[in-house]
Design an enzyme around this catalytic site. Structure first.
Site, mmCIF file in Angstrom:
data_model
loop_
_atom_site.group_PDB
_atom_site.id
_atom_site.type_symbol
_atom_site.label_atom_id
_atom_site.label_comp_id
_atom_site.label_asym_id
_atom_site.label_seq_id
_atom_site.Cartn_x
_atom_site.Cartn_y
_atom_site.Cartn_z
ATOM 1 N N CYS A 1 -2.501 9.284 2.124
ATOM 2 C CA CYS A 1 -2.100 8.673 0.851
ATOM 3 C C CYS A 1 -3.128 9.027 -0.221
ATOM 4 O O CYS A 1 -2.798 9.082 -1.406
ATOM 5 C CB CYS A 1 -1.970 7.173 0.997
ATOM 6 S SG CYS A 1 -3.412 6.417 1.743
ATOM 7 N N GLU B 1 0.885 -1.185 0.000
ATOM 8 C CA GLU B 1 0.000 0.000 0.000
ATOM 9 C C GLU B 1 0.908 1.215 0.000
ATOM 10 O O GLU B 1 1.339 1.681 1.053
ATOM 11 C CB GLU B 1 -0.867 0.002 1.264
ATOM 12 C CG GLU B 1 -1.800 -1.168 1.393
ATOM 13 C CD GLU B 1 -2.967 -1.083 0.432
ATOM 14 O OE1 GLU B 1 -3.167 -0.037 -0.204
ATOM 15 O OE2 GLU B 1 -3.684 -2.087 0.318
HETATM 16 P P1 NAD Z 1 7.973 5.531 4.804
HETATM 17 O O1 NAD Z 1 8.041 4.698 3.570
HETATM 18 O O2 NAD Z 1 9.079 6.473 5.082
HETATM 19 O O3 NAD Z 1 7.872 4.562 6.080
HETATM 20 C C1 NAD Z 1 6.831 3.624 6.232
HETATM 21 C C2 NAD Z 1 7.293 2.462 7.085
HETATM 22 O O4 NAD Z 1 8.248 1.692 6.349
HETATM 23 C C3 NAD Z 1 8.002 2.854 8.376
HETATM 24 O O5 NAD Z 1 7.592 1.975 9.386
HETATM 25 C C4 NAD Z 1 9.471 2.686 8.031
HETATM 26 O O6 NAD Z 1 10.288 2.423 9.146
HETATM 27 C C5 NAD Z 1 9.419 1.483 7.110
HETATM 28 N N1 NAD Z 1 10.521 1.381 6.140
HETATM 29 C C6 NAD Z 1 11.127 2.386 5.464
HETATM 30 N N2 NAD Z 1 12.039 1.884 4.599
HETATM 31 C C7 NAD Z 1 11.999 0.539 4.730
HETATM 32 C C8 NAD Z 1 12.705 -0.545 4.103
HETATM 33 N N3 NAD Z 1 13.632 -0.324 3.176
HETATM 34 N N4 NAD Z 1 12.382 -1.802 4.471
HETATM 35 C C9 NAD Z 1 11.438 -2.047 5.393
HETATM 36 N N5 NAD Z 1 10.754 -1.066 6.031
HETATM 37 C C10 NAD Z 1 11.035 0.217 5.702
HETATM 38 O O7 NAD Z 1 6.559 6.302 4.763
HETATM 39 P P2 NAD Z 1 5.985 7.425 5.740
HETATM 40 O O8 NAD Z 1 6.704 8.704 5.505
HETATM 41 O O9 NAD Z 1 5.868 6.894 7.132
HETATM 42 O O10 NAD Z 1 4.481 7.547 5.195
HETATM 43 C C11 NAD Z 1 4.094 8.308 4.094
HETATM 44 C C12 NAD Z 1 3.959 7.450 2.853
HETATM 45 O O11 NAD Z 1 3.079 6.361 3.075
HETATM 46 C C13 NAD Z 1 3.356 8.210 1.683
HETATM 47 O O12 NAD Z 1 4.034 7.860 0.506
HETATM 48 C C14 NAD Z 1 1.921 7.719 1.655
HETATM 49 O O13 NAD Z 1 1.272 7.858 0.404
HETATM 50 C C15 NAD Z 1 2.099 6.291 2.035
HETATM 51 N N6 NAD Z 1 0.855 5.700 2.542
HETATM 52 C C16 NAD Z 1 0.176 4.842 1.725
HETATM 53 C C17 NAD Z 1 -1.031 4.296 2.146
HETATM 54 C C18 NAD Z 1 -1.818 3.365 1.268
HETATM 55 O O14 NAD Z 1 -2.675 2.679 1.792
HETATM 56 N N7 NAD Z 1 -1.567 3.285 -0.027
HETATM 57 C C19 NAD Z 1 -1.530 4.610 3.424
HETATM 58 C C20 NAD Z 1 -0.791 5.476 4.234
HETATM 59 C C21 NAD Z 1 0.399 6.010 3.779
#
Ligand code: NAD
Length: 505
Positions: free
Chosen positions: A291, A257
């Site tokens: 998102c 997601e």
């Molecule tokens: P992010 O990708 O920085 O972090 C999200 C999570 O992933 C955190 O828990 C982080 O520690 C983990 N993470 C980061 N890199 C990783 C890796 N290489 N391997 C494993 N885990 C890793 O995102 P954010 O800044 O917390 O959130 C914003 C983003 O999330 C936006 O792009 C938004 O659109 C997206 N989002 C999508 C949905 C959806 O349902 N499509 C819902 C909410 C947020």
């Protein structure tokens, strides 16, 4: 120190967060004033490994518990959420800066998915399939998948976990959660409430729900661990690419997601009063940090001037500030890097010929270390530059169109495919937008913005959004494994496709 520090401590105590989990090196800050609200002990990789091991052992027992009984645990969790909705909603507002109704709304979403999963626990339907062989039948069953690893983002710190947790537990899976490092306190609170429900339930296996707190390395650990059957990851496309590849390398299953870059089309037949309110909520609500936030507005040239005139007024007047300290619709950005990302995108838009209304930092008294931004409306000469990327901040780009085919092409002309909408009363244009040749997104709404989904539908998107589906409809199938069986209740052995294999004797 944040002005919310003592309130946070009191809420965590009331929600039953063990004191031993607090006081470590991972500092949680409130974006409301930028100050620390607590500190958490990060999970070491060794401890995370043990938690995954425990979850695998718990799964071996939980999968044999009858599904309606598993639903009882989810029901008890829903009751905990009902009883503690105000505290948890307030904590969401403090930790990630949501206005009160949105903090509470997130908890309501958790309650709703618990109700949904409870009903599901008496369903989990398979199929009976007609067999071509005499005295045979075929069935398809759904079995629990295993340990489900949940990686979540900061902007829906509790609801997205609950979407996964409630379904996975009802489906017979064990869960291990790696929350955002920007929202560890709400994660501890959710885990404490689930632990209360587990205690009330009585005989759930130990380790059924694990929590691992820390930076992205713990997410990587979940993605790479072969004991984790399903990894459901919510966050940026960059993260999803890394997680998706790591899980695919070991032939695990991932539910991704990821980022969105959502558009709305405003057609000549649109009800502009309704559209204006919907656009304002979808583009500025949650300070542009959903998102599904509306990021691109594609407006027919015949209504462009009338709509933009009204939108500029709204953008100039909307209240920005600490949503817990006064009446405001737009709270803070999560941190400095989010604000800097917004500034960079606006600079790039200006360089590409965009005209910006709004933007810039808003000073809020007593919150000098926080990052409040005035939402920005950017009229672009065409769909270029920063419009093709997701900037996680309240920026709404606007472009004109001439005919519906052009509008749909603009809507689809970005790498992401999460959510979309059309404002129109012309049925032909609406149906064209919803048709196979219309919006290419996982969500396509009519006469509302692209955000604010209900849990009853499957949630997720295509292309760089990752293709995963969570929440309602048949998304539960992602948390189970499918098994097809052919059963011979006759005395002969007819083979499929008329194949003969008559052995001598
Ligand atoms: P992010 O990708 O920085 O972090 C999200 C999570 O992933 C955190 O828990 C982080 O520690 C983990 N993470 C980061 N890199 C990783 C890796 N290489 N391997 C494993 N885990 C890793 O995102 P954010 O800044 O917390 O959130 C914003 C983003 O999330 C936006 O792009 C938004 O659109 C997206 N989002 C999508 C949905 C959806 O349902 N499509 C819902 C909410 C947020």
């Amino acid at each position: 120190m944040s002005r919310y520090v003592s309130e946070t401590k009191t809420i965590l105590e009331r929600l039953g967060v063990p004191a031993g989990a607090l006081g470590g090196q991972l500092v949680a800050r409130s974006p409301l004033d930028g100050g620390p609200i607590g500190a958490v002990k990060p999970t070491t990789p060794e401890a995370a490994d043990a938690i995954i091991g425990k979850a695998a052992e718990a799964f071996a027992l939980w999968r044999k518990v009858p599904a309606p009984r598993r639903g009882e645990l989810v029901r008890l969790f829903g009751e905990q959420l009902r009883a503690n909705k105000d505290d948890l909603g307030r904590l969401v507002s403090i930790e990630v800066g949501k206005v009160p109704s949105e903090g509470l709304g997130e908890v309501q979403e958790m309650i709703d998915i618990c109700d949904f999963a409870l009903g599901l626990s008496r369903q989990l339907y398979g199929l009976v399939i007609a067999s071509e062989r005499p005295d045979h039948r075929m069935i398809e069953q759904w079995h629990p998948a295993g340990v489900v690893g949940i990686i979540s983002a900061f902007n829906f710190p509790v609801a997205v976990w609950a979407w996964n947790a409630a379904l996975a537990l009802a489906c017979g899976d064990a869960i291990v959660w790696k929350p955002s490092e920007k929202a560890p306190l709400t994660a501890l609170a959710c885990q404490a409430l689930l632990m209360r429900a587990i205690a009330q339930f009585g005989d759930a296996p130990e380790g059924l729900s694990g929590l691992i707190i820390g930076e992205r390395d713990l997410g990587e650990l979940l993605a790479e661990d072969h004991r984790v059957a399903v990894v459901s990851a919510t966050g940026s496309t960059r993260m999803g690419r890394a997680v998706g590849e790591a899980v695919a390398r070991r032939f695990g299953r991932s539910i991704l997601e990821l980022g969105g870059n959502n558009a709305s089309i405003v057609a000549p037949s649109a009800d502009l009063d309704l559209a204006l309110r919907a656009i304002a909520f979808a583009a500025m609500g949650t300070a542009g940090q959903r998102c599904t936030t509306l990021r691109r507005l594609v407006v027919h040239e015949s209504v462009y001037d009338a709509l933009l005139h009204r939108l500029r007024t709204v953008y100039g007047a909307v209240a920005v500030g600490d949503p817990l300290a006064g009446e405001t619709l737009v709270g803070p950005l999560i941190d400095r890097s989010a604000f800097e990302g917004m500034e960079r995108a606006l600079d790039t838009a200006r360089a590409a010929g965009g005209t910006v209304t709004g933007g810039g930092r808003v000073a809020v008294e007593g919150a000098e270390a926080a990052f409040y931004a005035r939402p920005a409306l950017v009229e672009m000469p065409g769909q270029t530059g920063p419009m093709l990327e997701e900037t996680f901040a309240p920026i709404l780009y606007v472009v004109r169109y001439r005919d519906i085919e052009e509008a749909i092409a603009l809507q689809n002309g970005v790498p992401q495919g999460l959510s979309s909408s059309i404002f129109a009363t012309d049925m032909r244009e609406i149906e064209q937008f919803l048709s196979a040749a219309g919006s290419d997104c996982g969500i396509a709404n009519v006469n509302m913005g692209p955000s604010g989904a209900e849990i009853g539908g499957a949630f997720g998107g295509e292309k760089e959004t990752g293709g995963g589906r969570e929440s309602g409809s048949d998304a539960w199938k992602g948390y189970m494994r499918r098994q097809t069986s052919a059963i011979n209740y006759g005395r002969t052995l007819p083979l499929a496709q008329g194949v003969k294999f008559d052995i001598p004797g």
